[in-house]
Scaffold this motif. Structure first.
Motif, short mmCIF file in Angstrom:
data_model
loop_
_atom_site.label_atom_id
_atom_site.label_comp_id
_atom_site.label_asym_id
_atom_site.label_seq_id
_atom_site.Cartn_x
_atom_site.Cartn_y
_atom_site.Cartn_z
N GLU A 74 -9.69 2.33 2.76
CA GLU A 74 -10.13 0.92 2.94
C GLU A 74 -11.23 0.62 1.97
OE1 GLU A 74 -10.70 0.55 6.99
OE2 GLU A 74 -8.69 0.56 7.39
N PHE A 75 -12.17 1.56 2.00
CA PHE A 75 -13.29 1.15 1.08
C PHE A 75 -12.97 1.05 -0.69
CE2 PHE A 75 -16.95 2.87 -1.96
CZ PHE A 75 -17.65 1.97 -1.52
N LEU A 76 -12.08 2.03 -0.89
CA LEU A 76 -11.54 1.95 -2.50
C LEU A 76 -10.57 0.70 -2.70
CD1 LEU A 76 -10.60 5.60 -2.84
CD2 LEU A 76 -12.59 4.37 -3.59
N TYR A 77 -9.78 0.38 -1.73
CA TYR A 77 -9.17 -1.04 -1.69
C TYR A 77 -10.00 -2.23 -1.93
CZ TYR A 77 -4.28 0.64 -1.20
OH TYR A 77 -3.03 1.53 -1.24
N GLU A 78 -11.04 -2.31 -1.15
CA GLU A 78 -11.99 -3.15 -1.20
C GLU A 78 -12.92 -3.52 -2.55
OE1 GLU A 78 -14.56 -3.06 2.25
OE2 GLU A 78 -13.02 -3.46 3.63
#
Length: 395
Positions: A74-78
């Motif tokens: 999720e951090f990478l997608y953000e």
């Protein structure tokens, strides 16, 4: 190109001066301008706010998503400004497995029917968890993240600029102090060995040079003091804005508690409904209707019949009408009755059960052959089965 080289040389000189000043301060060889106590308190409160905000943010993320791999994803997608794909919650996945197990093991069997009912409840729990995660992320995590990535970066930038202005100010103070010391030494009257006119001329020339150096150092000090005061005021205003940040975080914390309360209330309601549905299933955790094998004994049948007490049971009643009729005829045992406090409201499924209200006191007892999850409850002249999970036995 020439201008750029001059600017580069000037910046290198300023950086070198600051480095020298910083090093001398660390070794105690230079004086350092101290900030006032109120300003230091503002700095300490800002640092504490930043540190605890980071910890609360990280732990809330762990609460909402315990899987570290999913959090990294999720951090990478953000960071890539891409939409985070929808993820199945653990409750929804469990509901899927239970439904598949029921279809394979037999959806018409008591076990299969129960699996289907529980899978429906778990699916609703998973949906409630999804809504809670979404609401908490928007109302709580996003404001905390915005503070760390927005306001705090601005405060850190202005604090670094204030630190540079302080180093420039202290360097100017040290330069002025050295210039005044050299000027005082140059204006000292020569001793008796230096009486030639040439020495007087050199001494006067050196004194004039140091006078110019002192004037230049004083001018630089005034400029540095002005820039330092201006930057200190800007930084002070930003640090005082931490109070507004606390107010905003307080509002977000109330929103988080509200969403968490709603989530757990939904979970409690879903599980309460599930428990009521399971209690109405025939053959689900209810005592068997077949008579148990009589124990081996050397006593004659006639003697055993004469000594064995006959007590009506409620576990194997066929209809609710018969259950109500038999319950009215059941007398409480001479010993074994207890007082119980009702924990939650309970709505009777049929006439054989006793409706309950939270915090009321009733008398309960058990009968032979009853399901251990149920007791007979009495309140005044009313009597009926009550679930044990809704009671707190007192004495």
């Amino acid at each position: 190109m020439d201008f750029n080289m001059k600017k580069l040389a000037s910046d290198a000189g300023i950086f070198f001066t600051r480095a020298v000043q910083f090093t001398e301060e660390k070794f105690g060889q230079a004086e350092k301008t101290e900030l006032d106590a109120h300003f230091e308190n503002l700095l300490a409160r800002a640092d504490s706010t930043k540190n605890w905000t980071e910890r609360i943010l990280r732990q809330t993320e762990v609460l909402l998503q315990p899987n570290p791999s999913a959090r990294v994803e999720e951090f990478l997608y953000e960071k890539l400004d891409r939409k985070v794909p929808s993820r199945v919650t653990n409750g929804e996945l469990l509901a899927q497995y239970m439904a598949e197990a029921a279809s394979e093991l037999g959806a018409t069997t008591p076990y299969g029917k129960t699996l289907l009912k529980v899978s429906e409840a778990e699916k609703r729990l998973g949906a409630a968890e999804r809504d809670f995660i979404h609401t908490a992320s928007i109302s709580f995590l996003t404001p905390l993240r915005n503070f760390l990535e927005g306001d705090w970066k601005t405060i850190s930038k202005e604090r670094r600029l204030l630190q540079n202005r302080r180093l420039d100010l202290d360097a100017c103070k040290a330069r002025l102090k050295k210039a005044k010391a050299a000027e005082a030494k140059a204006t000292t009257v020569p001793d008796f060995q230096e009486t030639r006119p040439r020495n007087y001329i050199l001494s006067a020339s050196a004194s004039a040079l140091w006078n110019d150096e002192v004037d230049k150092a004083e001018q630089e000090l005034r400029v540095a003091q002005t820039e330092f005061d201006r930057q200190a005021e800007v930084t002070r205003l930003l640090l005082e804005g931490i109070s507004s940040t606390h107010v905003n975080h307080l509002r977000c914390l109330h929103e988080f508690v509200k969403s968490q309360t709603t989530y757990y209330a939904q979970c409690y309601r879903h599980m309460l409904d599930l428990q009521k549905q399971l209690g109405r299933f025939p053959g689900t955790f209810v005592g068997t209707t077949e008579p148990a094998s009589p124990p081996l004994s050397t006593t004659s049948p006639t003697t055993a019949a004469a000594t064995m007490p006959v007590v009506p049971t409620v576990a194997g009643l066929a209809t609710s009408g018969e259950a109500a009729l038999c319950l009215e005829e059941v007398a409480p045992p001479a010993s074994g009755t207890r007082k119980a406090r009702v924990l939650y409201d309970y709505e009777a499924a049929d006439s054989s059960e006793l409706a309950l209200l939270a915090d009321e006191l009733i008398t309960v007892y058990s009968l032979p052959g009853m399901d251990p999850d149920w007791l007979i409850g009495e309140r005044g002249n009313k009597k009926g089965k009550v679930p044990v999970t809704y009671l707190e036995l007192l004495s």
